[in-house]
Design a protein around this motif. Structure first.
Motif, short mmCIF file in Angstrom:
data_model
loop_
_atom_site.label_atom_id
_atom_site.label_comp_id
_atom_site.label_asym_id
_atom_site.label_seq_id
_atom_site.Cartn_x
_atom_site.Cartn_y
_atom_site.Cartn_z
N PHE A 26 -69.50 30.40 42.66
CA PHE A 26 -68.74 31.30 43.52
C PHE A 26 -67.74 30.61 44.43
CE2 PHE A 26 -72.60 33.58 42.57
CZ PHE A 26 -72.06 34.74 42.09
N TYR A 27 -68.12 29.54 45.05
CA TYR A 27 -67.31 29.00 46.14
C TYR A 27 -66.51 27.76 45.75
CZ TYR A 27 -70.89 31.91 48.17
OH TYR A 27 -71.74 32.93 48.44
N VAL A 28 -66.51 27.40 44.47
CA VAL A 28 -65.84 26.17 44.04
C VAL A 28 -64.32 26.28 44.22
CG1 VAL A 28 -65.37 24.71 42.05
CG2 VAL A 28 -67.67 25.51 42.48
N GLN A 29 -63.76 27.39 43.79
CA GLN A 29 -62.30 27.56 43.92
C GLN A 29 -61.88 27.60 45.39
OE1 GLN A 29 -60.34 27.44 41.33
NE2 GLN A 29 -58.48 27.70 42.50
N ASP A 30 -62.66 28.28 46.21
CA ASP A 30 -62.36 28.32 47.64
C ASP A 30 -62.51 26.95 48.29
OD1 ASP A 30 -61.88 31.01 47.47
OD2 ASP A 30 -63.89 31.60 48.13
N TYR A 31 -63.44 26.17 47.81
CA TYR A 31 -63.65 24.83 48.35
C TYR A 31 -62.49 23.91 47.98
CZ TYR A 31 -65.80 20.24 48.97
OH TYR A 31 -66.06 18.95 49.33
N HIS A 32 -62.02 23.99 46.74
CA HIS A 32 -60.96 23.08 46.29
C HIS A 32 -59.60 23.44 46.84
CE1 HIS A 32 -63.43 20.61 43.77
NE2 HIS A 32 -63.87 21.65 43.08
N ASP A 33 -59.32 24.73 47.07
CA ASP A 33 -58.00 25.06 47.61
C ASP A 33 -57.98 25.15 49.14
OD1 ASP A 33 -59.16 27.50 48.20
OD2 ASP A 33 -57.91 28.67 46.86
N GLY A 34 -59.10 24.89 49.81
CA GLY A 34 -59.13 24.83 51.27
C GLY A 34 -59.41 26.15 51.95
N THR A 35 -59.62 27.21 51.20
CA THR A 35 -59.88 28.52 51.80
C THR A 35 -61.19 28.52 52.57
OG1 THR A 35 -58.73 29.52 49.93
CG2 THR A 35 -60.04 30.98 51.30
N LEU A 36 -62.18 27.85 52.05
CA LEU A 36 -63.48 27.78 52.71
C LEU A 36 -63.38 27.08 54.05
CD1 LEU A 36 -66.18 28.86 51.74
CD2 LEU A 36 -66.72 26.60 50.91
N GLU A 37 -62.57 26.03 54.12
CA GLU A 37 -62.36 25.33 55.38
C GLU A 37 -61.61 26.20 56.38
OE1 GLU A 37 -60.62 21.05 56.90
OE2 GLU A 37 -60.65 21.53 54.78
N LEU A 38 -60.65 26.98 55.89
CA LEU A 38 -59.94 27.90 56.78
C LEU A 38 -60.86 29.00 57.32
CD1 LEU A 38 -56.51 28.32 54.97
CD2 LEU A 38 -56.98 27.12 57.10
#
Length: 173
Positions: A26-38
């Motif tokens: 679930f969170y791999v794409q968000d982790y790699h593009d920085g969305t999770l950090e935002l």
């Protein structure tokens, strides 16, 4: 053979459910593009709420397709429709998504290699197989539905307690 299909249709359906939820990260794409950090840095909403909303939206889209296909197959093959079967599919698939989400959080910090998917499968599959057996038993015996509700509560509390801490530690690294 109609009799064989009638006695094994729930097991076949749960196995298909397992393989549809198993490869989800679930969170791999968000982790790699920085969305999770935002999400973490914005403090607009708690990170648990953001993760649950993403997971719940994905589950809602997937369960609607699952229920429609089950209803269509039950009409086509003349399976017995019951409320307990539909409720078990809904609750069991929600537990599937909780378990896959938790394991996705645990394997998120690994570097992108071929072993990443193997580790994800090796950790998620033993957790989901007892759930498949329990769901098949519930649907054939029509008892012990409270065990499934308790299992959903257990995984929801585990994801609530550890999911955000795991993601915060991965983001801080």
């Amino acid at each position: 053979w109609q009799e064989l299909l009638y006695s094994f249709h729930l097991g076949i359906f749960w196995t298909c459910l397992l393989f549809s939820f198993l490869p989800e990260r679930f969170y791999v794409q968000d982790y790699h593009d920085g969305t999770l950090e935002l999400y973490y840095l914005s403090r607009f909403a708690p990170i648990n709420l953001i993760l649950f909303s993403k997971m719940f939206g994905y589950w809602l889209l997937k369960i609607s397709g699952i229920l429609c296909s089950y209803l269509l197959l039950s009409l086509f093959y003349q399976f017995e429709l019951s409320l307990i079967t539909c409720l078990t599919l809904i609750l069991g698939s929600f537990i599937f998504i909780l378990v896959c989400s938790l394991h996705s959080c645990l394997t998120l910090g690994l570097q992108k290699t071929h072993g990443q998917n193997v580790l994800h499968f090796l950790t998620t599959l033993p957790t989901l197989l007892p759930l498949i057996l329990l769901c098949n038993y519930i649907q054939t015996e029509s008892t012990h539905f409270l065990f499934l509700i308790g299992l959903a509560g257990l995984y929801l509390s585990i994801l609530t307690a550890f999911g955000s801490h795991i993601l915060k530690n991965i983001i801080n690294q």
